[in-house]
Design a protein around this motif. Structure first.
Motif, PDB file in Angstrom:
ATOM      1  N   ASN A  37       0.797  -1.013  -0.160  1.00 56.06           N
ATOM      2  CA  ASN A  37       0.159   0.042  -0.325  1.00 56.06           C
ATOM      3  C   ASN A  37       0.884   1.166  -0.007  1.00 56.06           C
ATOM      4  OD1 ASN A  37      -2.297  -1.120  -0.172  1.00 56.06           O
ATOM      5  ND2 ASN A  37      -2.452  -1.371   2.245  1.00 56.06           N
ATOM      6  N   SER A  91       1.096   4.140   5.996  1.00 60.51           N
ATOM      7  CA  SER A  91       0.339   2.988   4.693  1.00 60.51           C
ATOM      8  C   SER A  91      -1.239   2.925   5.498  1.00 60.51           C
ATOM      9  CB  SER A  91       0.938   2.521   3.811  1.00 60.51           C
ATOM     10  OG  SER A  91       1.041   0.861   4.213  1.00 60.51           O
ATOM     11  N   ALA A  92      -2.205   2.276   3.936  1.00 59.56           N
ATOM     12  CA  ALA A  92      -3.538   1.681   4.759  1.00 59.56           C
ATOM     13  C   ALA A  92      -2.691   0.433   5.474  1.00 59.56           C
ATOM     14  CB  ALA A  92      -4.258   1.542   3.537  1.00 59.56           C
ATOM     15  N   ASN A  93      -3.825  -0.239   6.088  1.00 58.88           N
ATOM     16  CA  ASN A  93      -3.468  -1.255   7.152  1.00 58.88           C
ATOM     17  C   ASN A  93      -2.400  -1.885   7.204  1.00 58.88           C
ATOM     18  OD1 ASN A  93      -6.457  -1.467   6.312  1.00 58.88           O
ATOM     19  ND2 ASN A  93      -5.642  -2.027   4.182  1.00 58.88           N
ATOM     20  N   ALA A  94      -1.758  -0.932   7.922  1.00 58.97           N
ATOM     21  CA  ALA A  94      -0.639  -1.425   8.336  1.00 58.97           C
ATOM     22  C   ALA A  94      -0.247  -1.928   9.730  1.00 58.97           C
ATOM     23  CB  ALA A  94       0.647   0.055   8.908  1.00 58.97           C
ATOM     24  N   LYS A  95      -0.793  -1.703  10.428  1.00 63.73           N
ATOM     25  CA  LYS A  95      -1.247  -2.536  11.519  1.00 63.73           C
ATOM     26  C   LYS A  95      -0.956  -4.058  11.490  1.00 63.73           C
ATOM     27  CE  LYS A  95      -3.120  -2.955  16.899  1.00 63.73           C
ATOM     28  NZ  LYS A  95      -1.666  -3.392  17.226  1.00 63.73           N
ATOM     29  N   GLN A  96      -2.185  -4.187  10.978  1.00 58.80           N
ATOM     30  CA  GLN A  96      -2.331  -5.627  10.294  1.00 58.80           C
ATOM     31  C   GLN A  96      -1.364  -6.430   9.325  1.00 58.80           C
ATOM     32  OE1 GLN A  96      -4.457  -3.175  10.034  1.00 58.80           O
ATOM     33  NE2 GLN A  96      -6.285  -3.702  10.144  1.00 58.80           N
ATOM     34  N   ILE A  97      -0.593  -5.371   8.009  1.00 56.01           N
ATOM     35  CA  ILE A  97      -0.262  -5.997   7.722  1.00 56.01           C
ATOM     36  C   ILE A  97       1.487  -6.384   8.853  1.00 56.01           C
ATOM     37  CG2 ILE A  97       1.709  -4.921   5.317  1.00 56.01           C
ATOM     38  CD1 ILE A  97      -0.586  -3.511   4.674  1.00 56.01           C
ATOM     39  N   GLU A 114       2.234  -6.660  11.357  1.00 58.72           N
ATOM     40  CA  GLU A 114       1.498  -8.399  11.890  1.00 58.72           C
ATOM     41  C   GLU A 114       1.413  -9.472  11.583  1.00 58.72           C
ATOM     42  OE1 GLU A 114      -1.202  -7.377  15.672  1.00 58.72           O
ATOM     43  OE2 GLU A 114       0.280  -5.747  15.974  1.00 58.72           O
ATOM     44  N   VAL A 160       0.538   1.464  16.177  1.00 58.15           N
ATOM     45  CA  VAL A 160       0.996   0.188  15.026  1.00 58.15           C
ATOM     46  C   VAL A 160       2.218  -1.122  15.850  1.00 58.15           C
ATOM     47  CG1 VAL A 160       2.287   0.235  11.795  1.00 58.15           C
ATOM     48  CG2 VAL A 160       0.751   2.184  13.273  1.00 58.15           C
TER      49      VAL A 160
END
Length: 457
Positions: free
Chosen positions: A37, A49-55, A57, A108
């Motif tokens: 992203n 960037s978008a959804n950084a924490k999920q990406i 982890e 994040v």
């Protein structure tokens, strides 16, 4: 004399290691997927960037798997270097982000430290030590994306050096008690600067008060002689790190793999020996690879290219084994494509790198033959006495005998250390261990003629 425990074995043994690159400090050329992203190339770009924490982890949880740990263990690798950034401490130490490029991004990274400590524990379960490397310092210590953020180098601003030291203080206190942590690297590949020697000296003094026994590693900022001088003035466990690559400069590219191998066995070996002797053997190469520029490979034939890499890496391994306390290949694996220069798994499949590192353990261990020890001690002592009889003076040759026996017994403690690793533990930082034993000897027996003890241990 104090008995050697598991922590001592991990820290003083020969480190045959690999970098777990792009696990926490991301490098786009190694793991492009977390950058899905963003067009940027740094951790900061991903974090914004978008959804950084999920990406992030998901990447932290899946990049190194149980199968990877088994692969490493089964090849005799006994150490891993784990690059991290100061922002990975945000969970237990949220204040570390204040006033930095990562200010406000604590959520994040709040789960990173738990995963780092879990990685250390997991490595220990497979018999591996862990070198924690502060790869990304506050303000960027070099111009590369792997220093954590885009933009100019601002590490040498006082507030950034102070905040980096705060991160190191946290790490030293957290890591010192963990048996399989083999050291803490202060910062990675800093741009050399007139302020760097004083930063190193101040940081080493500060951290040593917090962690008296933790090995502290400093990078040579591509000026090995300068920082060897700094390390040589210290008696505590400080290790000089040099990174050896032969693929980036035009001079490198004008030489073949065979040429590089000859140079490594010639002038480079001589230089490394001089540096190692100057700093009591406290030298590591914490990054090296099998990579050669296409011009160096001198052929379009894949077999010939691999042969060039093979002779190049064989010369490297011989160099490190003779002169260094340890070495770490960069890096363990890449996310996409075949790369026998930078991906250890690919290099192993191509038989460029060895199938096993060090000496393979046996189920029986190695027997410490007391009779042989006494015979060898007697022979060595007789040689020592006969030599110094040529030069009349006051000697205490019994100290030589004690040193020989201590060195012999310590070597067998290492050889017979039983953990989950597949390779025998060998003393790597011999000079530093000899310093420790000599200090203990002085406390017990006094310092008169202590050189005789040190000569034999």
């Amino acid at each position: 004399m104090t008995a050697l425990d598991a922590r001592d074995i991990h820290r003083y043994r020969k480190q045959r290691g690999v970098n777990l690159g792009s696990w926490f400090v991301l490098e786009k050329w190694i793991t492009p997927k977390p950058f899905v992203n963003t067009q940027g190339s740094s951790d900061l770009d991903v974090a914004k960037s978008a959804n950084a924490k999920q990406i992030l982890e998901a990447h932290w949880d899946n990049w190194i798997t149980p199968d990877d740990w088994v692969w490493l263990r089964d090849r005799g690798i006994n150490a891993v270097r784990v690059p991290i950034g100061y922002y990975h401490l945000a969970g237990p130490y949220p204040e570390i982000l204040k006033g930095t490029d990562f200010n406000g991004l604590g959520p994040v990274f709040e789960g990173a430290w738990t995963r780092i400590t879990r990685a250390i524990a997991t490595a220990g379960g497979y018999g591996m030590g862990v070198l924690i490397d502060l790869h990304s310092a506050v303000g960027k210590q070099n111009g590369d994306a792997h220093s954590g953020a885009p933009g100019p180098i601002r590490f040498y601003e006082k507030r950034n050096m102070d905040q980096t030291l705060n991160a190191l203080k946290f790490l030293a206190q957290a890591l010192d008690i963990i048996p399989n942590v083999i050291g803490l690297q202060l910062i990675n590949e800093p741009q050399n600067n007139p302020a760097l020697p004083s930063f190193y000296s101040h940081a080493l003094d500060t951290l040593r008060k917090l962690a008296p026994d933790l090995p502290l590693y400093i990078h040579d900022a591509w000026n090995t002689d300068q920082y060897a001088e700094l390390v040589s003035r210290r008696k505590d466990f400080v290790v000089l790190d040099h990174h050896l690559y032969r693929c980036f400069t035009s001079e490198d590219q004008n030489q073949s793999g065979d040429d590089h191998a000859r140079n490594l066995r010639g002038g480079t070996l001589g230089h490394f020996k001089g540096i190692s002797n100057k700093i009591a053997g406290n030298l590591v190469v914490a990054e090296y690879s099998a990579a050669l520029n296409q011009r160096s490979l001198r052929s379009g034939d894949a077999g010939e290219q691999d042969r060039q890499r093979r002779v190049f890496t064989a010369a490297q391994l011989d160099l490190y084994n003779e002169t260094c306390g340890g070495s770490f290949f960069w890096c363990y694996k890449k996310q996409e494509g075949w790369d026998a220069g930078w991906d250890l798994r690919n290099a192993s499949l191509a038989e460029i790198m060895p199938s096993f590192y060090g000496i393979r353990k046996t189920s029986q261990g190695i027997h410490n033959d007391a009779g042989r020890r006494e015979d060898e001690k007697r022979r060595a002592t007789n040689d020592h006495v006969n030599w110094w009889n040529k030069y009349p003076g006051h000697y205490e040759h019994w100290r030589f005998e004690l040193g020989f026996q201590q060195g012999w017994d310590d070597a067998f403690v290492f050889f017979n250390f039983r953990d989950s690793s597949a390779s025998v533990s060998e003393i790597g930082f011999r000079g530093q261990l000899a310093r420790r034993r000599s200090s203990e000897h002085i406390r017990e027996k006094g310092e008169s003629n202590v050189w005789e003890y040190g000569e034999s241990i």
